[in-house]
Design a protein around this motif. Structure first.
Motif, PDB file in Angstrom:
ATOM      1  N   THR A   1      -3.222   4.967   5.350  1.00  0.00           N
ATOM      2  CA  THR A   1      -2.070   4.376   5.585  1.00  0.00           C
ATOM      3  C   THR A   1      -1.254   5.447   6.264  1.00  0.00           C
ATOM      4  N   HIS A   2      -0.035   5.111   6.891  1.00  0.00           N
ATOM      5  CA  HIS A   2       0.701   6.031   7.645  1.00  0.00           C
ATOM      6  C   HIS A   2       1.603   6.834   6.414  1.00  0.00           C
ATOM      7  N   GLU A   3       2.037   7.954   6.888  1.00  0.00           N
ATOM      8  CA  GLU A   3       2.697   8.932   6.220  1.00  0.00           C
ATOM      9  C   GLU A   3       4.173   8.715   6.489  1.00  0.00           C
ATOM     10  N   LYS A   4       5.091   9.049   5.369  1.00  0.00           N
ATOM     11  CA  LYS A   4       6.697   9.239   5.771  1.00  0.00           C
ATOM     12  C   LYS A   4       6.930  10.417   4.536  1.00  0.00           C
ATOM     13  N   ALA A   5       8.355  10.678   4.863  1.00  0.00           N
ATOM     14  CA  ALA A   5       8.750  11.877   4.023  1.00  0.00           C
ATOM     15  C   ALA A   5       8.798  11.625   2.511  1.00  0.00           C
ATOM     16  N   PRO A   6       8.487  12.745   1.803  1.00  0.00           N
ATOM     17  CA  PRO A   6       8.573  12.265   0.377  1.00  0.00           C
ATOM     18  C   PRO A   6       9.959  11.815  -0.314  1.00  0.00           C
ATOM     19  N   THR A   7       9.891  11.056  -1.327  1.00  0.00           N
ATOM     20  CA  THR A   7      11.020  10.521  -1.849  1.00  0.00           C
ATOM     21  C   THR A   7      11.080  10.891  -3.170  1.00  0.00           C
ATOM     22  N   GLY A   8      12.218  10.723  -3.982  1.00  0.00           N
ATOM     23  CA  GLY A   8      12.292  10.710  -5.370  1.00  0.00           C
ATOM     24  C   GLY A   8      12.636  12.187  -5.763  1.00  0.00           C
TER      25      GLY A   8
ATOM     26  N   PHE B   1       0.822  -1.112  -0.011  1.00  0.00           N
ATOM     27  CA  PHE B   1       0.046  -0.218   0.130  1.00  0.00           C
ATOM     28  C   PHE B   1       0.798   1.463   0.155  1.00  0.00           C
ATOM     29  N   LEU B   2       0.274   2.244  -0.639  1.00  0.00           N
ATOM     30  CA  LEU B   2       1.040   3.558  -0.533  1.00  0.00           C
ATOM     31  C   LEU B   2       0.962   4.152   0.739  1.00  0.00           C
ATOM     32  N   PHE B   3       1.968   4.988   0.843  1.00  0.00           N
ATOM     33  CA  PHE B   3       1.960   5.741   2.376  1.00  0.00           C
ATOM     34  C   PHE B   3       1.184   7.097   2.075  1.00  0.00           C
ATOM     35  N   GLY B   4       0.373   7.164   3.312  1.00  0.00           N
ATOM     36  CA  GLY B   4      -0.309   8.456   3.313  1.00  0.00           C
ATOM     37  C   GLY B   4      -1.259   8.451   2.493  1.00  0.00           C
ATOM     38  N   THR B   5      -2.098   7.302   2.122  1.00  0.00           N
ATOM     39  CA  THR B   5      -3.135   7.251   1.183  1.00  0.00           C
ATOM     40  C   THR B   5      -4.239   6.403   1.749  1.00  0.00           C
ATOM     41  N   GLN B   6      -5.408   7.187   1.393  1.00  0.00           N
ATOM     42  CA  GLN B   6      -6.814   6.663   1.782  1.00  0.00           C
ATOM     43  C   GLN B   6      -7.407   5.538   0.693  1.00  0.00           C
ATOM     44  N   TYR B   7      -7.713   4.326   1.414  1.00  0.00           N
ATOM     45  CA  TYR B   7      -8.215   3.156   0.537  1.00  0.00           C
ATOM     46  C   TYR B   7      -9.602   2.868   1.057  1.00  0.00           C
ATOM     47  N   HIS B   8     -10.442   2.364   0.043  1.00  0.00           N
ATOM     48  CA  HIS B   8     -11.740   1.672   0.420  1.00  0.00           C
ATOM     49  C   HIS B   8     -11.705   0.250   0.217  1.00  0.00           C
ATOM     50  N   PHE B   9     -12.044  -0.526   1.281  1.00  0.00           N
ATOM     51  CA  PHE B   9     -12.051  -2.153   1.187  1.00  0.00           C
ATOM     52  C   PHE B   9     -13.397  -2.705   1.217  1.00  0.00           C
ATOM     53  N   GLN B  10     -13.591  -3.728   0.379  1.00  0.00           N
ATOM     54  CA  GLN B  10     -14.574  -4.700   0.332  1.00  0.00           C
ATOM     55  C   GLN B  10     -14.241  -6.115   0.318  1.00  0.00           C
ATOM     56  N   MET B  11     -15.210  -7.084   0.924  1.00  0.00           N
ATOM     57  CA  MET B  11     -15.127  -8.485   0.919  1.00  0.00           C
ATOM     58  C   MET B  11     -16.058  -9.239   0.719  1.00  0.00           C
TER      59      MET B  11
ATOM     60  N   GLU C   1       5.552   8.857  -4.514  1.00  0.00           N
ATOM     61  CA  GLU C   1       6.582   9.447  -4.087  1.00  0.00           C
ATOM     62  C   GLU C   1       6.194  10.232  -3.068  1.00  0.00           C
ATOM     63  N   ALA C   2       5.147  11.043  -3.078  1.00  0.00           N
ATOM     64  CA  ALA C   2       4.582  11.896  -2.241  1.00  0.00           C
ATOM     65  C   ALA C   2       4.356  11.278  -0.760  1.00  0.00           C
ATOM     66  N   ASN C   3       4.071   9.848  -0.559  1.00  0.00           N
ATOM     67  CA  ASN C   3       4.249   9.208   0.792  1.00  0.00           C
ATOM     68  C   ASN C   3       3.116   9.998   1.733  1.00  0.00           C
ATOM     69  N   GLY C   4       2.147  10.760   1.085  1.00  0.00           N
ATOM     70  CA  GLY C   4       1.081  11.384   2.005  1.00  0.00           C
ATOM     71  C   GLY C   4       0.792  12.584   1.426  1.00  0.00           C
ATOM     72  N   ARG C   5       0.313  13.727   2.269  1.00  0.00           N
ATOM     73  CA  ARG C   5      -0.237  14.898   1.686  1.00  0.00           C
ATOM     74  C   ARG C   5       0.882  15.950   1.547  1.00  0.00           C
ATOM     75  N   VAL C   6       1.424  16.439   0.471  1.00  0.00           N
ATOM     76  CA  VAL C   6       2.584  17.463   0.492  1.00  0.00           C
ATOM     77  C   VAL C   6       1.882  18.782   1.159  1.00  0.00           C
ATOM     78  N   LEU C   7       2.770  19.357   1.952  1.00  0.00           N
ATOM     79  CA  LEU C   7       2.432  20.298   2.551  1.00  0.00           C
ATOM     80  C   LEU C   7       3.001  21.643   1.929  1.00  0.00           C
TER      81      LEU C   7
END
Length: 854
Positions: free
Chosen positions: A332-339, A300-310, A369-375
């Motif tokens: 999901t959890h965030e981390k510092a941007p990369t790339g 999963f990508l960091f700092g991204t909202q997902y929708h789950f179904q089963m 590469e953003a790993n979350g919401r860029v501020l």
């Protein structure tokens, strides 16, 4: 009795008509006892033949036994022809054959005509259609809420006949049992589905199920389905309980769920799906054991909202999945941007201090590469080092920044940050644009909202490419939406999507990036999709003549062209509908229509065309001229000259005397002078003796000399210059002298001067005359005098003054007073001072013919 016998046939006829009418309203099985209708088959295949017969028994129908019966046929309201013949037992039979019956349903009527009246006596209804079509796509689902087996199928084409459809089942026929089949269910209302109740099902055992369709022409069955009802059971969906991130692996999550109570005793297999809001499709995870209740998933990508179904189904089944469970969102959890960030810039010197004005643009980091919401984003002049932070020259939440850098700045550093930290700095080298351009460039539509840009690589290898595009004549958007970078130096094509709209023109530029320079850009214009222009330009008449018309127009605005204008087409037509056209290059904005007819009305319009079509403009009406400009100018010039001449002639008529005086000066007329109106004193005292033998005529004057006498001068003698006189005095006049010669003188008012003896002799024709005066009319001089000279060389003086003056001869006998020579003769041609005008007449004498100046 006679009256009673006469009324009996009428009553019989009326009763027969009533019976026939009643019989005609009955069906095919309820006809009169004397008539019957039979058909070969009441249901036939559409397009096949139909046979029918109608039999009439006259002895059973009162009133018909005495007359001839005529049988006719009607198919609905359309008459058809049959054959009639005599049947056994005195019956009348009519047979009918319809070779091709093309109606799905019709009524066949038998009519009887008797004594001019037609009545229906029998009817048969015929239907036509096709055998039933085999049903297909049979499927069944077992609903665990009531354990009813619902089956669905698709019916074929309509047979046009009443068809009965039945869902049949056989509990053990899959094992070749001889037990009869049972009816599971019958659809209602023409539907193609029905539900077999639980009492007719055997769970966990194989059953054979099929659909049977039947009508009057045949029966058809679907494919037989051999299933265990539990294999096609549709289970209830599970319920997601929780979703959590694994602490040490932030790209993995753990999920927990609970199966439905109705499925708790079954072995289940389940599937999980998820996606982010930006994802076009779902990501699917299969092979999950339902009874486990938990599972883990990574990537999963960091700092991204997902929708789950089963969802779940029986593990050994070939049947259906349950419905998807209610969705659950998780971020999901965030981390510092990369790339690294893709950056593009433009720089120019500013001011005398050597500082550099820089406009820096960059692309937002990709999701992975953003790993979350860029501020925000930070631009510095040096990279970040441990223990100290560099000086920030720009800190913004946008994707572009304008700043001033010190002189000699060749590098800046760009980074992005979010709540978890800051990315590594991207080094941006401010290179000059002086490298080699591309070898070739073209653009093609990639769809309604995208463009493929293809190019030929430059001779020198490039490290990357930058593509810029902008909609023509539109407000420029943000920098991040009008450019993109291709980091692959070996790429020769790129797809651009941002901000591309159909029917709009875009200017595209491609820059090759080298290690130490930026290549000169290559440019091209393109449309993602074209159509006909929104409107055509409006025509204006620039000039017109009798055979040519020059038109001009304003080009269509780029936003309204909807494509590349390939041509303009000019159409013109006159009142006789003679239509002509001409195609004009799209770069032109004017056109000259030639070879038009003079004084003719034309209607003209223009069509603007693109590769996708053309649009006509409004019509312009014009009328050619009768004459050209040069002809009109010549006409006006001619009319002007004529007008001027008329004015001049009018002036001449108004000023006749002045004009005549200017061109034809007035010359004294000796005939009207004082010489012709007075007689000298001597002649008054002495009567003139006129010889009776000879009556001389008027002397002919052949020469007139006008001589002007200057003021204060004496008249000169003949042949000599005039003597000088004192100013202001007049010359002395000669003494009056008259000499009578010959037997008589001329008539009254005429004086005869004694001529000088010369070769002409006396009484000869006057040779010339001289007028001596002070000037012409209007001059301040003494009046002129007229000297007449005859062939005898004796001059005569004619004084033009109005009052009579004494006549004085200029010569005496033997002497030459005032200029005559001593021998009595006069000079041949006395001197003159003015020209003599031909045409002067003196006392009715002959026309003067000598116009010389003496």
């Amino acid at each position: 009795m006679a009256r009673r016998g006469a009324g009996t046939p009428f009553l019989l006829r009326l009763s027969l008509l009533l019976l026939l009418q009643l019989g005609g309203e009955w069906g095919p099985s309820r006809t009169l006892g004397c008539a019957s209708v039979a058909v070969g088959s009441p249901v036939v295949s559409l397009g096949s033949a139909v046979t029918a017969s109608c039999t009439i028994r006259s002895e059973l129908c009162r009133g018909l036994e005495q007359g001839k019966v005529q049988i006719t046929w009607m198919l609905d309201n359309e008459p058809v022809a049959g054959s009639q013949h005599q049947g056994p037992g005195g019956t009348e039979v009519s047979n009918l054959i319809l070779p091709q019956f093309n109606r799905t349903q019709a009524k066949l009527w038998c009519w009887v005509e008797w004594n001019g009246t037609k009545q229906r006596v029998g009817m048969a209804e015929i239907r036509a259609g096709y055998p039933p079509v085999k049903p297909f796509n049979l499927s069944c689902i077992l609903n665990l809420s009531d354990y009813g087996l619902t089956c669905r199928w698709e019916q074929g084409a309509d047979s046009h006949l009443p068809t009965s459809v039945t869902l049949k089942s056989h509990p053990s026929r899959c094992r070749r049992s001889r037990a009869p089949a049972v009816t599971g269910c019958t659809p209602q209302g023409g539907h193609s589905h029905c539900t077999v109740p639980r009492r007719l099902l055997q769970l966990y055992r194989q059953m054979e199920i099929w659909v049977s369709a039947a009508n009057a022409l045949g029966t058809a069955e679907s494919e037989h389905l051999c299933i265990d009802p539990m294999d096609v059971a549709k289970l209830d969906p599970p319920a997601l309980q929780s979703i959590q991130s694994i602490p040490f692996q932030t790209d993995c999550v753990a999920l927990a769920w609970e199966v439905a109570r109705s499925n708790a005793h079954m072995e289940l297999q389940c599937e999980l799906r998820y996606r982010a809001p930006e994802d076009p499709t779902w990501a699917l995870v299969t092979g999950i054991v339902g009874q486990a209740g938990t599972t883990q998933r990574c990537g999963f990508l960091f700092g991204t909202q997902y929708h789950f179904q089963m969802r779940c189904r029986r593990s050994s089944a070939r049947g259906y999945w349950s419905e998807w469970s209610l969705g659950r969102n998780y971020t999901t959890h965030e981390k510092a941007p990369t790339g690294k960030l893709d950056a593009w810039w433009s720089a120019r010197p500013a001011g005398a201090g050597g500082r550099l004005e820089v406009q820096l643009c960059w692309k937002a980091p990709r999701r992975q590469e953003a790993n979350g919401r860029v501020l925000g984003y930070r631009v510095t002049l040096s990279p970040r080092r441990r223990g100290r932070d560099p000086r920030t020259i720009c800190n913004t939440t946008h994707t572009q920044c304008n700043f001033s850098a010190p002189a000699g700045t060749r590098r800046v550093y760009l980074s992005a940050y979010n709540a978890a930290g800051e990315s590594a700095a991207t080094e941006v080298i401010l290179l000059e644009r002086k490298g080699q351009p591309l070898a070739g460039l073209r653009a093609t539509p990639g769809g309604e909202r995208s463009l493929w840009v293809c190019w030929e690589a430059p001779p020198a290898p490039a490290a990357a490419y930058v593509l810029e595009w902008q909609r023509v004549s539109s407000e420029p958007g943000r920098c991040s939406a009008c450019w993109q970078m291709e980091r692959d130096g070996a790429a020769t094509a790129a797809l651009i999507r941002d901000g591309i709209e159909p029917f709009q023109r875009y200017n595209i530029s491609v820059y090759p990036l080298y290690k130490d320079a930026i290549g000169v850009p290559s440019h091209i214009a393109a449309y993602s999709k074209q159509k006909a222009p929104s409107y055509a330009p409006k025509l204006h008449l620039k000039s017109i003549s009798k055979s040519n018309a020059e038109l001009c127009w304003d080009p269509v605005p780029v936003e309204m062209q909807n494509g590349f204008i390939t041509s303009y087409t000019i159409f013109w037509a006159n009142s006789t509908a003679e239509v002509s056209s001409a195609t004009v290059n799209p770069s032109l904005s004017s056109f000259v229509i030639r070879e038009l007819k003079p004084s003719t009305l034309y209607k003209v319009h223009i069509m603007a065309s693109t590769a996708a079509g053309g649009t006509n403009g409004t019509s312009l009406t014009l009328v050619t001229m009768v004459l050209d400009d040069i002809e009109i100018q010549f006409l006006f010039l001619t009319l002007g000259l004529i007008f001027v001449l008329l004015i001049l002639l009018l002036i001449c008529f108004q000023k006749n005397g002045r004009v005549k005086q200017q061109f034809w000066p007035s010359i004294p007329d000796p005939a009207n002078s004082s010489l012709g109106n007075w007689v000298p004193a001597e002649l008054q005292q002495e009567p003139l003796q006129v010889p009776s033998v000879r009556e001389p005529g008027l002397a002919t004057i052949s020469t007139v000399t006008v001589r002007e006498r200057a003021a204060g001068k004496q008249p000169a003698a003949w042949g000599k210059e005039p003597a000088a006189t004192t100013a202001g005095t007049f010359p002395a006049l000669p003494q009056p002298y008259v000499r009578q010669e010959g037997p008589g003188m001329p008539g009254r008012g005429r004086a005869a001067a004694e001529p000088c003896q010369g070769p002409g002799g006396s009484g000869e024709t006057v040779q010339y005359a001289r007028v001596v005066g002070a000037g012409y009319k209007g001059q301040q001089h003494a009046p002129p005098r007229l000297y007449l000279r005859s062939s005898s060389t004796q001059p005569l003086l004619l004084d033009p003054s109005p009052s009579p003056k004494p006549y004085e001869n200029l010569w005496s006998h033997g002497a030459a007073p005032h200029g005559c020579p001593g021998d009595g003769g006069c000079p041949e041609e006395p001197p003159a001072t003015f020209p003599l005008l031909q045409g002067l007449r003196i006392s009715g004498a002959e026309e003067l013919h000598d116009c010389r100046t003496f």
